[in-house]
Design an enzyme around this catalytic site. Structure first.
Site, mmCIF file in Angstrom:
data_model
loop_
_atom_site.group_PDB
_atom_site.id
_atom_site.type_symbol
_atom_site.label_atom_id
_atom_site.label_comp_id
_atom_site.label_asym_id
_atom_site.label_seq_id
_atom_site.Cartn_x
_atom_site.Cartn_y
_atom_site.Cartn_z
ATOM 1 N N LYS A 43 65.322 -3.012 9.527
ATOM 2 C CA LYS A 43 65.026 -1.837 8.727
ATOM 3 C C LYS A 43 63.941 -0.978 9.387
ATOM 4 C CE LYS A 43 65.290 -4.725 4.623
ATOM 5 N NZ LYS A 43 64.493 -5.211 3.444
ATOM 6 N N GLY A 44 63.176 -1.598 10.282
ATOM 7 C CA GLY A 44 61.951 -0.969 10.772
ATOM 8 C C GLY A 44 62.115 0.392 11.414
ATOM 9 N N ASP A 101 61.672 0.123 16.200
ATOM 10 C CA ASP A 101 60.291 0.475 15.858
ATOM 11 C C ASP A 101 59.319 -0.240 16.785
ATOM 12 O OD1 ASP A 101 61.135 -1.895 14.683
ATOM 13 O OD2 ASP A 101 59.701 -1.774 13.042
ATOM 14 N N ASP A 104 58.562 -6.622 20.746
ATOM 15 C CA ASP A 104 57.511 -7.642 20.686
ATOM 16 C C ASP A 104 57.856 -8.752 21.688
ATOM 17 O OD1 ASP A 104 55.459 -9.296 19.865
ATOM 18 O OD2 ASP A 104 56.027 -9.362 17.774
ATOM 19 N N LYS A 132 54.721 -4.016 22.747
ATOM 20 C CA LYS A 132 53.648 -4.994 22.968
ATOM 21 C C LYS A 132 54.040 -5.849 24.174
ATOM 22 C CE LYS A 132 52.401 -5.968 18.119
ATOM 23 N NZ LYS A 132 52.392 -7.064 17.123
ATOM 24 N N VAL A 154 50.918 -3.798 13.235
ATOM 25 C CA VAL A 154 51.023 -2.400 12.833
ATOM 26 C C VAL A 154 51.990 -2.230 11.660
ATOM 27 C CG1 VAL A 154 50.265 -1.294 14.954
ATOM 28 C CG2 VAL A 154 52.630 -2.039 14.762
ATOM 29 N N ASP A 160 56.639 -2.872 8.400
ATOM 30 C CA ASP A 160 56.185 -3.534 7.173
ATOM 31 C C ASP A 160 55.266 -4.721 7.409
ATOM 32 O OD1 ASP A 160 58.263 -5.278 8.251
ATOM 33 O OD2 ASP A 160 58.184 -6.320 6.319
ATOM 34 N N ARG A 166 56.134 0.300 4.416
ATOM 35 C CA ARG A 166 57.099 1.061 5.219
ATOM 36 C C ARG A 166 57.022 2.548 4.867
ATOM 37 N NH1 ARG A 166 60.714 -2.726 7.650
ATOM 38 N NH2 ARG A 166 61.241 -4.514 6.349
#
Ligand code: PRP
Length: 180
Positions: A43-44, A101, A104, A132, A154, A160, A166
């Site tokens: 969803k990000g 988004d 990682d 990151k 973040v 989220d 969000r």
């Protein structure tokens, strides 16, 4: 609890808008005269991809979505990525741009990229708002990056913490005492 007690601002609305505009300009130049399917990862990326798409001027650009889940413990993703929602359009022999988004460990994006290539996509590139690199476990890099960050938690602008925040129109760094 007030938001300012929970996190510190990392990118305000103006900075986000400029970042998205800069990425869109590069994408518009790179795909000029070509076909492109943009795949937002739920969803990000929902807010980012919505803003980005409105700045894309490529004729015939299409939008699709995927969702993946990696079940591990807490906020650390495992290597076991499962596709919860696949693209609904045919990506065979088409140029695909994955929009995320955050990149990682790279577990999610390396799985999704392989999946789209296995479906016969002509090319698969990656666009991420945040990266990151210090957390990477898979050898994967983004083609378009908004901002490289340290190992910070973040939130906002689609990102989220336990499904919260969000909705924030800016991005903040969650204070360690909130999640530790
Ligand atoms: C986040 C983010 C990426 C993934 C990145 O998704 O949106 O998909 O984690 O982590 P990785 O590089 O370590 O795989 P999350 O699972 O939190 O779901 P969400 O987008 O629905 O918030």
């Amino acid at each position: 609890m007030l938001h300012k007690d929970v996190f510190e601002e990392l990118m305000n609305e103006e900075e986000l808008d400029k970042t998205v505009s800069d990425i869109a300009a590069r994408i518009n130049a790179d795909y000029d005269g070509k076909e492109l399917v943009i795949v937002g990862i739920l969803k990000g990326s929902a807010i980012f991809v919505a803003d980005l798409l409105r700045k894309i001027t490529i004729e015939g650009v299409q939008l699709d979505f995927m969702q993946a889940s990696s079940y591990g413990s807490g906020s650390v993703s495992s290597g076991n990525v499962r596709i919860v929602k696949d693209v609904s359009c045919n990506v065979k022999e088409r140029n695909v741009l994955i929009v995320e988004d955050i990149l990682d460990t790279g577990n999610t994006l390396s799985h999704i990229k392989e999946h789209l290539l296995s479906k016969g996509a002509a090319s698969v590139r990656i666009c991420t708002l945040f990266d990151k690199p210090g957390r990477r476990k898979k050898p994967i890099t983004a083609d378009y990056t908004g901002k490289v960050i340290d190992d910070l938690f973040v939130v906002g602008y689609g990102l989220d913490y336990s499904e919260r925040y969000r909705n924030l129109p800016y991005v903040g760094v969650l204070k360690a005492e909130i999640y530790s």
